[in-house]
Design a protein around this motif. Structure first.
Motif, PDB file in Angstrom:
ATOM      1  N   GLN A 352       5.767  12.466   4.829  1.00 42.23           N
ATOM      2  CA  GLN A 352       6.854  11.511   4.690  1.00 42.23           C
ATOM      3  C   GLN A 352       6.327  10.079   4.589  1.00 42.23           C
ATOM      4  O   GLN A 352       5.228   9.765   5.032  1.00 42.23           O
ATOM      5  CB  GLN A 352       7.813  11.619   5.867  1.00 42.23           C
ATOM      6  CG  GLN A 352       8.811  12.769   5.735  1.00 42.23           C
ATOM      7  CD  GLN A 352       9.652  12.661   4.486  1.00 42.23           C
ATOM      8  OE1 GLN A 352      10.492  11.775   4.350  1.00 42.23           O
ATOM      9  NE2 GLN A 352       9.445  13.575   3.551  1.00 42.23           N
ATOM     10  N   ARG A 353       7.188   9.235   3.965  1.00 38.16           N
ATOM     11  CA  ARG A 353       6.909   7.810   3.737  1.00 38.16           C
ATOM     12  C   ARG A 353       5.583   7.623   3.019  1.00 38.16           C
ATOM     13  O   ARG A 353       4.695   6.887   3.446  1.00 38.16           O
ATOM     14  CB  ARG A 353       7.007   7.026   5.044  1.00 38.16           C
ATOM     15  CG  ARG A 353       8.471   6.679   5.327  1.00 38.16           C
ATOM     16  CD  ARG A 353       8.888   6.683   6.741  1.00 38.16           C
ATOM     17  NE  ARG A 353       8.784   7.936   7.432  1.00 38.16           N
ATOM     18  CZ  ARG A 353       9.790   8.788   7.640  1.00 38.16           C
ATOM     19  NH1 ARG A 353      10.973   8.550   7.142  1.00 38.16           N
ATOM     20  NH2 ARG A 353       9.614   9.896   8.339  1.00 38.16           N
ATOM     21  N   TRP A 354       5.493   8.345   1.891  1.00 34.92           N
ATOM     22  CA  TRP A 354       4.283   8.256   1.055  1.00 34.92           C
ATOM     23  C   TRP A 354       4.264   7.009   0.192  1.00 34.92           C
ATOM     24  O   TRP A 354       3.231   6.609  -0.310  1.00 34.92           O
ATOM     25  CB  TRP A 354       4.175   9.508   0.171  1.00 34.92           C
ATOM     26  CG  TRP A 354       5.411   9.780  -0.646  1.00 34.92           C
ATOM     27  CD1 TRP A 354       5.841   9.121  -1.758  1.00 34.92           C
ATOM     28  CD2 TRP A 354       6.389  10.789  -0.386  1.00 34.92           C
ATOM     29  NE1 TRP A 354       7.023   9.643  -2.230  1.00 34.92           N
ATOM     30  CE2 TRP A 354       7.379  10.684  -1.403  1.00 34.92           C
ATOM     31  CE3 TRP A 354       6.518  11.781   0.581  1.00 34.92           C
ATOM     32  CZ2 TRP A 354       8.490  11.534  -1.461  1.00 34.92           C
ATOM     33  CZ3 TRP A 354       7.620  12.627   0.521  1.00 34.92           C
ATOM     34  CH2 TRP A 354       8.592  12.499  -0.489  1.00 34.92           C
ATOM     35  N   ASN A 355       5.418   6.371  -0.011  1.00 36.36           N
ATOM     36  CA  ASN A 355       5.478   5.158  -0.830  1.00 36.36           C
ATOM     37  C   ASN A 355       4.876   3.974  -0.077  1.00 36.36           C
ATOM     38  O   ASN A 355       5.104   3.817   1.128  1.00 36.36           O
ATOM     39  CB  ASN A 355       6.924   4.807  -1.175  1.00 36.36           C
ATOM     40  CG  ASN A 355       7.668   5.958  -1.825  1.00 36.36           C
ATOM     41  OD1 ASN A 355       8.169   6.840  -1.133  1.00 36.36           O
ATOM     42  ND2 ASN A 355       7.746   5.962  -3.139  1.00 36.36           N
ATOM     43  N   HIS A 356       4.157   3.135  -0.780  1.00 33.62           N
ATOM     44  CA  HIS A 356       3.734   1.857  -0.206  1.00 33.62           C
ATOM     45  C   HIS A 356       4.851   0.836  -0.414  1.00 33.62           C
ATOM     46  O   HIS A 356       5.741   1.023  -1.246  1.00 33.62           O
ATOM     47  CB  HIS A 356       2.439   1.383  -0.853  1.00 33.62           C
ATOM     48  CG  HIS A 356       1.236   2.148  -0.394  1.00 33.62           C
ATOM     49  ND1 HIS A 356       0.025   1.566  -0.118  1.00 33.62           N
ATOM     50  CD2 HIS A 356       1.062   3.474  -0.146  1.00 33.62           C
ATOM     51  CE1 HIS A 356      -0.839   2.482   0.269  1.00 33.62           C
ATOM     52  NE2 HIS A 356      -0.237   3.643   0.256  1.00 33.62           N
ATOM     53  N   LEU A 357       4.822  -0.228   0.372  1.00 37.10           N
ATOM     54  CA  LEU A 357       5.864  -1.254   0.296  1.00 37.10           C
ATOM     55  C   LEU A 357       5.390  -2.421  -0.555  1.00 37.10           C
ATOM     56  O   LEU A 357       4.218  -2.804  -0.502  1.00 37.10           O
ATOM     57  CB  LEU A 357       6.224  -1.748   1.695  1.00 37.10           C
ATOM     58  CG  LEU A 357       6.686  -0.684   2.706  1.00 37.10           C
ATOM     59  CD1 LEU A 357       6.939  -1.332   4.064  1.00 37.10           C
ATOM     60  CD2 LEU A 357       7.923   0.046   2.214  1.00 37.10           C
ATOM     61  N   ASP A 358       6.321  -3.005  -1.325  1.00 34.15           N
ATOM     62  CA  ASP A 358       5.973  -4.202  -2.078  1.00 34.15           C
ATOM     63  C   ASP A 358       6.117  -5.424  -1.179  1.00 34.15           C
ATOM     64  O   ASP A 358       6.390  -5.306   0.032  1.00 34.15           O
ATOM     65  CB  ASP A 358       6.820  -4.316  -3.349  1.00 34.15           C
ATOM     66  CG  ASP A 358       8.314  -4.466  -3.064  1.00 34.15           C
ATOM     67  OD1 ASP A 358       8.681  -4.821  -1.918  1.00 34.15           O
ATOM     68  OD2 ASP A 358       9.117  -4.227  -3.990  1.00 34.15           O
ATOM     69  N   ALA A 359       5.935  -6.614  -1.750  1.00 34.70           N
ATOM     70  CA  ALA A 359       5.952  -7.842  -0.948  1.00 34.70           C
ATOM     71  C   ALA A 359       7.286  -8.075  -0.262  1.00 34.70           C
ATOM     72  O   ALA A 359       7.355  -8.735   0.788  1.00 34.70           O
ATOM     73  CB  ALA A 359       5.603  -9.035  -1.839  1.00 34.70           C
ATOM     74  N   SER A 360       8.369  -7.525  -0.823  1.00 32.42           N
ATOM     75  CA  SER A 360       9.695  -7.704  -0.215  1.00 32.42           C
ATOM     76  C   SER A 360      10.040  -6.598   0.766  1.00 32.42           C
ATOM     77  O   SER A 360      11.134  -6.583   1.328  1.00 32.42           O
ATOM     78  CB  SER A 360      10.762  -7.751  -1.317  1.00 32.42           C
ATOM     79  OG  SER A 360      10.834  -6.502  -1.996  1.00 32.42           O
ATOM     80  N   GLY A 361       9.106  -5.666   0.975  1.00 30.23           N
ATOM     81  CA  GLY A 361       9.347  -4.581   1.912  1.00 30.23           C
ATOM     82  C   GLY A 361      10.034  -3.378   1.319  1.00 30.23           C
ATOM     83  O   GLY A 361      10.413  -2.458   2.054  1.00 30.23           O
ATOM     84  N   ARG A 362      10.175  -3.315   0.003  1.00 31.20           N
ATOM     85  CA  ARG A 362      10.826  -2.174  -0.649  1.00 31.20           C
ATOM     86  C   ARG A 362       9.778  -1.138  -1.043  1.00 31.20           C
ATOM     87  O   ARG A 362       8.703  -1.492  -1.529  1.00 31.20           O
ATOM     88  CB  ARG A 362      11.599  -2.623  -1.889  1.00 31.20           C
ATOM     89  CG  ARG A 362      12.810  -3.503  -1.578  1.00 31.20           C
ATOM     90  CD  ARG A 362      13.545  -3.885  -2.850  1.00 31.20           C
ATOM     91  NE  ARG A 362      14.729  -4.656  -2.578  1.00 31.20           N
ATOM     92  CZ  ARG A 362      15.918  -4.125  -2.278  1.00 31.20           C
ATOM     93  NH1 ARG A 362      16.058  -2.805  -2.249  1.00 31.20           N
ATOM     94  NH2 ARG A 362      16.962  -4.876  -2.019  1.00 31.20           N
ATOM     95  N   PRO A 363      10.090   0.158  -0.855  1.00 30.93           N
ATOM     96  CA  PRO A 363       9.141   1.198  -1.265  1.00 30.93           C
ATOM     97  C   PRO A 363       8.894   1.175  -2.770  1.00 30.93           C
ATOM     98  O   PRO A 363       9.826   1.059  -3.564  1.00 30.93           O
ATOM     99  CB  PRO A 363       9.836   2.493  -0.845  1.00 30.93           C
ATOM    100  CG  PRO A 363      10.810   2.087   0.212  1.00 30.93           C
ATOM    101  CD  PRO A 363      11.265   0.713  -0.168  1.00 30.93           C
TER     102      PRO A 363
END
Length: 382
Positions: A352-363
Motif C-alpha cells: 500500500q501507498r506505493w505512490n510518491h508525493l509531489d511538492a503539493s503532497g498529492r500522490p
C-alpha cells in the motif's frame, strides 16, 4: 496460475489466459503480490495469483490466502445495521441521540441520523488526523515520519476515545449536507449502535447476522494482532518513506474496528457481495436503501457516489457494478458485483501507498495504478 473451474462455460481458456497476463502485469508494475477471483453468477470461472506472499522467503501468493480487507468491512457493518432496521430495533431516520446520547451530545446528536452515519453525510470528522497529535498513534504526513506505525503495532485502542476525537474535531459539513465526507468516525459509531441495540459486541452481531448468514468460512474479525494462516505479508511503503516497504501483517486492528478490521478471502468477498446484491443478506427493500447514493468526498479527495455502505464503480465499463474497496497498513482489496449478479470480481494486493508525493503532497501516478485499472476492466467485461 489460473484455475478454470467451470467446464460448462464455452471455451474459457482465452479469457483466463488474458486474466493471467493482466494479473502478472500488475505484479511486474511493482506489487510484491496480487491475487484475485472472477465469477459468473454462482460459477467460479477463474482464480489467479502473481508474485510473492513473502519477499524474504520467496513464498508465492495463492488465490485462497486470508487478507485484511480494510473498508470493505463497512459493507458488512452496514448490512448488520439494516438487519436491525428490518427487525424494528433501529430507525434509519432517527437521530443518533436516541441511541447514543453520550457519544454525540446536544443538538448535533439530534440532527445526525443513523442514515447519515451510513452514507457519510453526518459532518463528523475523520478521527485519524487527530489521533497523531492527541494520542501519538498514527503517522503524520506533514511530519514525514511513519515511526508511529512501529510504535503502535500492539496498542489496544478504546473505540470511545477514537469516536471522541472525531466528534470533538471541527465539523466537515452540516448533517445531511452534500457532498458528504467519508469518515471512519461514522462507522465506529455504528459499531456502538449495534452493541447498544443488541446487547452484544458489534463484531459478534456482524458475525451472526451477516457473515454466518452468507455462509462465509474464512471471514471474521481478528481477535489478536496476527492474521490466521495462510496469509501474505502486507507491505507498507508510506509514499516511499518506508524503503524497502515493511511488513505490517501483524498489527492490532482496534484502531479501526467495525470500520475496517475484517479479514477475508477473495472467494468469500465474491460470495458475500453476490448474496447481498441478490437480496439474500438484507431484504430487497433494505438493498434499495443501500443502493441509494449521493456525492461523498473520499479519503483521496475525489468525489464518489456512495450509498449505505455500498458504492458503484464509476467507470464507463462498470455498467452496474456495486461493492467496496479498502486499505489498511500494507493491504488493499476491491470487490465488485454486477447488480444482476452475472459477474463478480475481487482482488487483493499486499502493498500500500506505493505512490510518491509531489511538492503539493498529492500522490503521483504509478504504473501499478494503470495495471490495476486494466485488470479491473478485463475482469468486469470478460
Amino acid at each position: 496460475m489460473s484455475k478454470p473451474m467451470n467446464p460448462a462455460q464455452l471455451n474459457p481458456a482465452p479469457l483466463n489466459a488474458q486474466l493471467d497476463t493482466a494479473l502478472e502485469n500488475v505484479h511486474r508494475a511493482g506489487l510484491p503480490g496480487v491475487f484475485a477471483e472472477v465469477r459468473e453468477g454462482e460459477d467460479l470461472c477463474w482464480q489467479g495469483a502473481a508474485g510473492l506472499a513473502d519477499v524474504d522467503t520467496g513464498r508465492p501468493v495463492a488465490a485462497d490466502l486470508r487478507h485484511r480487507v480494510g473498508s470493505v468491512t463497512k459493507s458488512f457493518t452496514a448490512a448488520a445495521v439494516l438487519r436491525q432496521v428490518e427487525c424494528g430495533a433501529v430507525d434509519l431516520d432517527a437521530p443518533v441521540a436516541r441511541y447514543l446520547p453520550a457519544l454525540v451530545p446536544g443538538a448535533r446528536g439530534e440532527a445526525i441520523t443513523v442514515r447519515m452515519l451510513l452514507d457519510h453525510t453526518s459532518g463528523l470528522a475523520e478521527y485519524l488526523p487527530y489521533a497523531y497529535p492527541s494520542l501519538k498513534a498514527f503517522p503524520d504526513i506533514a511530519a514525514t515520519s511513519p515511526q508511529s506505525l512501529d510504535d503502535h503495532r500492539f496498542t489496544r485502542f478504546d473505540p470511545l476515545d477514537l469516536i471522541g476525537l472525531g466528534v470533538s474535531a471541527p465539523a466537515v459539513g452540516t448533517p445531511g449536507g452534500r457532498p458528504g465526507v467519508y469518515s471512519n468516525t461514522n462507522y465506529l459509531l455504528l459499531g456502538e449502535l449495534l452493541a447498544h441495540v443488541t446487547g452484544d459486541t458489534a463484531e459478534r452481531c456482524i458475525t451472526r447476522d451477516v457473515i454466518e448468514r452468507a455462509e462465509l468460512r474464512d471471514t471474521g474479525f481478528p481477535t489478536e494482532p496476527a492474521v490466521a494462516e495462510p496469509h501474505a505479508r502486507m507491505y507498507e511503503a508510506w509514499f516511499g518513506m518506508i524503503d524497502p516497504p515493511r511488513d505490517y501483517s501483524v498489527f492490532d486492528m482496534s484502531w479501526v474496528g467495525p470500520a475496517a478490521a475484517l479479514v477475508s478471502t477473495v472467494a468469500d468477498l465474491n460470495r458475500f457481495f453476490g448474496r447481498l446484491l441478490a437480496g439474500e443478506i438484507v431484504s430487497p427493500a433494505s438493498l434499495r436503501q443501500m443502493r441509494s447514493t449521493g456525492p461523498v468526498v473520499s479519503q483521496e479527495g475525489t468525489v464518489i457516489e456512495y450509498g449505505l455502505g455500498l458504492h458503484p464503480m464509476d467507470t464507463p465499463e462498470a455498467d452496474g457494478f456495486w461493492g467496496h474497496g479498502g486499505t489498511v497498513w500494507g493491504a488493499g482489496t476491491l470487490a465488485m458485483t454486477r447488480a444482476d449478479g452475472r459477474r463478480q470480481f475481487a482482488v487483493a494486493v499486499n502493498l500500500q501507498r506505493w505512490n510518491h508525493l509531489d511538492a503539493s503532497g498529492r500522490p503521483q501516478p504509478h504504473p501499478i495504478d494503470a495495471a490495476l485499472a486494466a485488470f479491473y476492466r478485463l475482469a468486469m467485461t470478460g
